[in-house]
Scaffold this active site. Sequence first.
Site, short mmCIF file in Angstrom:
data_model
loop_
_atom_site.label_atom_id
_atom_site.label_comp_id
_atom_site.label_asym_id
_atom_site.label_seq_id
_atom_site.Cartn_x
_atom_site.Cartn_y
_atom_site.Cartn_z
N ASN A 1 12.21 19.58 72.19
CA ASN A 1 11.67 17.95 71.55
C ASN A 1 12.77 16.91 71.83
OD1 ASN A 1 8.98 19.04 71.23
ND2 ASN A 1 9.40 19.60 69.30
N TYR B 1 17.32 12.52 63.76
CA TYR B 1 16.95 13.79 63.78
C TYR B 1 16.33 14.02 65.08
CZ TYR B 1 16.78 13.56 58.87
OH TYR B 1 17.07 13.77 57.43
N TYR C 1 21.18 20.94 57.44
CA TYR C 1 21.13 21.23 58.74
C TYR C 1 22.29 21.73 59.33
CZ TYR C 1 16.48 19.37 58.65
OH TYR C 1 15.31 18.85 58.29
N HIS D 1 20.00 24.53 65.61
CA HIS D 1 19.56 23.39 66.68
C HIS D 1 20.66 22.31 66.41
CE1 HIS D 1 16.10 21.99 68.26
NE2 HIS D 1 15.44 21.29 67.22
N ASN E 1 14.16 14.99 67.04
CA ASN E 1 12.90 14.69 67.85
C ASN E 1 12.89 13.25 68.28
OD1 ASN E 1 12.20 17.35 67.45
ND2 ASN E 1 10.51 17.04 66.21
#
Length: 195
Positions: free
Chosen positions: A113, A64, A14, A19, A66
Amino acid sequence: MYIIAGLGNPTLQYEGTRHNVGFNVIDVLADKYNISVDTRKNRAYIGKGIICGRKVLLAKPQTYMNLSGESIRGLLDYYKSDPEDELLVIYDDVSLDVGQIRVRKKGSAGGHNGIKNIISNLGTEVFGRIKVGVGEKPKNYDLADYVLGHFSKAERELMEEGYQRAVCAVLTILEEGMEPAMNLYNRKVKPKKEA
């Protein structure tokens, strides 16, 4: 303790994605103020330091995106910090142009989120935030694919400027408060006109 949390996803896959801009801003801040963000606590990498004469905790939740709120709730409880006055969350926003920033002291999750989970865990929408624009999702693109995608070379240059702007906004918030930062940074940056 003033907690500054940048949102993102852990693991190498990632790194550099849209994000993860919250992580990137924390890295720029940590570098500028020589703060090592390498201690594990409450499912986050944290580092303590002094910025603008204030004790700060830089945090990169490792839950993570969320589930970011679980880590942040734990840090607030541990350091007995007040979310309304001593929390600043930095994260990506698809409704802002690449590299633009927006400072807010409260608000809804707006479909993000990570923010939704923080609001749910804190039981309030009142906490400081800096949104860093990653550009609007192209038509026919899946939102998850878009935010987990990487920037183009041109976008990366704009993002570097955006990270610097976000760091300047953090300093203004620490020195003068949210209102002056909102007045200063929530104006749209106009493209330079050709001479």
